[in-house]
Scaffold this motif. Structure first.
Motif, mmCIF file in Angstrom:
data_model
loop_
_atom_site.group_PDB
_atom_site.id
_atom_site.type_symbol
_atom_site.label_atom_id
_atom_site.label_comp_id
_atom_site.label_asym_id
_atom_site.label_seq_id
_atom_site.Cartn_x
_atom_site.Cartn_y
_atom_site.Cartn_z
ATOM 1 N N TYR A 229 0.227 10.043 -1.777
ATOM 2 C CA TYR A 229 -1.026 10.567 -2.327
ATOM 3 C C TYR A 229 -1.141 12.066 -2.092
ATOM 4 O O TYR A 229 -1.637 12.797 -2.946
ATOM 5 C CB TYR A 229 -2.229 9.853 -1.707
ATOM 6 C CG TYR A 229 -2.374 8.426 -2.183
ATOM 7 C CD1 TYR A 229 -2.494 8.134 -3.542
ATOM 8 C CD2 TYR A 229 -2.393 7.369 -1.286
ATOM 9 C CE1 TYR A 229 -2.623 6.832 -3.986
ATOM 10 C CE2 TYR A 229 -2.526 6.062 -1.712
ATOM 11 C CZ TYR A 229 -2.649 5.798 -3.070
ATOM 12 O OH TYR A 229 -2.778 4.518 -3.501
ATOM 13 N N ALA A 230 -0.697 12.538 -0.942
ATOM 14 C CA ALA A 230 -0.747 13.966 -0.645
ATOM 15 C C ALA A 230 0.164 14.737 -1.593
ATOM 16 O O ALA A 230 -0.194 15.816 -2.069
ATOM 17 C CB ALA A 230 -0.355 14.220 0.804
ATOM 18 N N ALA A 231 1.335 14.194 -1.882
ATOM 19 C CA ALA A 231 2.269 14.858 -2.793
ATOM 20 C C ALA A 231 1.699 14.908 -4.208
ATOM 21 O O ALA A 231 1.805 15.931 -4.894
ATOM 22 C CB ALA A 231 3.616 14.143 -2.786
ATOM 23 N N VAL A 232 1.077 13.837 -4.648
ATOM 24 C CA VAL A 232 0.480 13.811 -5.987
ATOM 25 C C VAL A 232 -0.688 14.796 -6.053
ATOM 26 O O VAL A 232 -0.837 15.537 -7.035
ATOM 27 C CB VAL A 232 0.019 12.386 -6.351
ATOM 28 C CG1 VAL A 232 -0.826 12.386 -7.617
ATOM 29 C CG2 VAL A 232 1.224 11.477 -6.516
ATOM 30 N N ALA A 233 -1.508 14.849 -5.002
ATOM 31 C CA ALA A 233 -2.640 15.784 -4.977
ATOM 32 C C ALA A 233 -2.153 17.231 -4.987
ATOM 33 O O ALA A 233 -2.714 18.084 -5.676
ATOM 34 C CB ALA A 233 -3.506 15.521 -3.750
ATOM 35 N N LEU A 234 -1.095 17.509 -4.239
ATOM 36 C CA LEU A 234 -0.549 18.863 -4.219
ATOM 37 C C LEU A 234 0.008 19.244 -5.588
ATOM 38 O O LEU A 234 -0.214 20.354 -6.078
ATOM 39 C CB LEU A 234 0.539 18.974 -3.155
ATOM 40 C CG LEU A 234 1.235 20.320 -3.042
ATOM 41 C CD1 LEU A 234 0.241 21.389 -2.607
ATOM 42 C CD2 LEU A 234 2.393 20.249 -2.069
ATOM 43 N N PHE A 235 0.713 18.326 -6.225
ATOM 44 C CA PHE A 235 1.252 18.589 -7.553
ATOM 45 C C PHE A 235 0.136 18.881 -8.550
ATOM 46 O O PHE A 235 0.219 19.833 -9.325
ATOM 47 C CB PHE A 235 2.087 17.391 -8.026
ATOM 48 C CG PHE A 235 2.511 17.498 -9.464
ATOM 49 C CD1 PHE A 235 3.565 18.323 -9.816
ATOM 50 C CD2 PHE A 235 1.855 16.781 -10.453
ATOM 51 C CE1 PHE A 235 3.954 18.431 -11.146
ATOM 52 C CE2 PHE A 235 2.238 16.882 -11.777
ATOM 53 C CZ PHE A 235 3.293 17.708 -12.126
ATOM 54 N N SER B 175 0.843 -1.184 0.000
ATOM 55 C CA SER B 175 0.000 0.000 0.000
ATOM 56 C C SER B 175 0.881 1.238 0.000
ATOM 57 O O SER B 175 1.901 1.295 0.680
ATOM 58 C CB SER B 175 -0.914 0.008 1.227
ATOM 59 O OG SER B 175 -0.142 0.043 2.402
ATOM 60 N N ARG B 176 0.471 2.203 -0.767
ATOM 61 C CA ARG B 176 1.256 3.440 -0.824
ATOM 62 C C ARG B 176 0.976 4.264 0.418
ATOM 63 O O ARG B 176 -0.150 4.357 0.865
ATOM 64 C CB ARG B 176 0.871 4.237 -2.065
ATOM 65 C CG ARG B 176 1.287 3.539 -3.331
ATOM 66 C CD ARG B 176 0.872 4.371 -4.525
ATOM 67 N NE ARG B 176 1.150 3.632 -5.736
ATOM 68 C CZ ARG B 176 1.903 4.102 -6.710
ATOM 69 N NH1 ARG B 176 2.422 5.290 -6.629
ATOM 70 N NH2 ARG B 176 2.119 3.384 -7.777
ATOM 71 N N PRO B 177 1.994 4.890 0.914
ATOM 72 C CA PRO B 177 1.762 5.724 2.105
ATOM 73 C C PRO B 177 0.946 6.965 1.767
ATOM 74 O O PRO B 177 0.843 7.396 0.617
ATOM 75 C CB PRO B 177 3.166 6.109 2.554
ATOM 76 C CG PRO B 177 4.046 5.873 1.384
ATOM 77 C CD PRO B 177 3.387 4.832 0.542
ATOM 78 N N PHE B 178 0.342 7.537 2.799
ATOM 79 C CA PHE B 178 -0.511 8.715 2.640
ATOM 80 C C PHE B 178 0.271 9.887 2.066
ATOM 81 O O PHE B 178 -0.260 10.676 1.296
ATOM 82 C CB PHE B 178 -1.117 9.087 3.994
ATOM 83 C CG PHE B 178 -1.934 10.339 3.944
ATOM 84 C CD1 PHE B 178 -3.187 10.341 3.349
ATOM 85 C CD2 PHE B 178 -1.464 11.510 4.486
ATOM 86 C CE1 PHE B 178 -3.949 11.497 3.296
ATOM 87 C CE2 PHE B 178 -2.209 12.669 4.442
ATOM 88 C CZ PHE B 178 -3.450 12.655 3.850
ATOM 89 N N ARG B 179 1.554 9.994 2.424
ATOM 90 C CA ARG B 179 2.365 11.124 1.933
ATOM 91 C C ARG B 179 2.486 11.111 0.418
ATOM 92 O O ARG B 179 2.535 12.174 -0.206
ATOM 93 C CB ARG B 179 3.762 11.096 2.556
ATOM 94 C CG ARG B 179 3.774 11.428 4.024
ATOM 95 C CD ARG B 179 5.170 11.572 4.550
ATOM 96 N NE ARG B 179 6.077 10.566 4.025
ATOM 97 C CZ ARG B 179 7.364 10.516 4.283
ATOM 98 N NH1 ARG B 179 7.900 11.412 5.066
ATOM 99 N NH2 ARG B 179 8.126 9.578 3.772
#
Length: 51
Positions: free
Chosen positions: A15-21, A9-13
């Motif tokens: 997904y947060a980095a991709v969403a911010l980008f 599973s990918r860590p939450f960070r």
């Protein structure tokens, strides 16, 4: 002894980095392709001169 495979599973960070980008990228695209009337920036001297 059997080994239990851990789910990757990918860590939450991540997904947060991709969403911010994507948010920043989308904001830049909106700023670049927006009509000039939508984003009008005037300097304070231009505002004083137009009065």
């Amino acid at each position: 002894m059997t080994q239990v495979l851990q789910s990757r599973s990918r860590p939450f960070r991540t997904y947060a980095a991709v969403a911010l980008f994507l948010a920043v990228y989308g904001g830049v695209l909106v700023f670049v392709f927006a009509p000039k009337d939508l984003i009008s920036v005037q300097s304070p001297t231009a505002l004083i001169a137009s009065d």
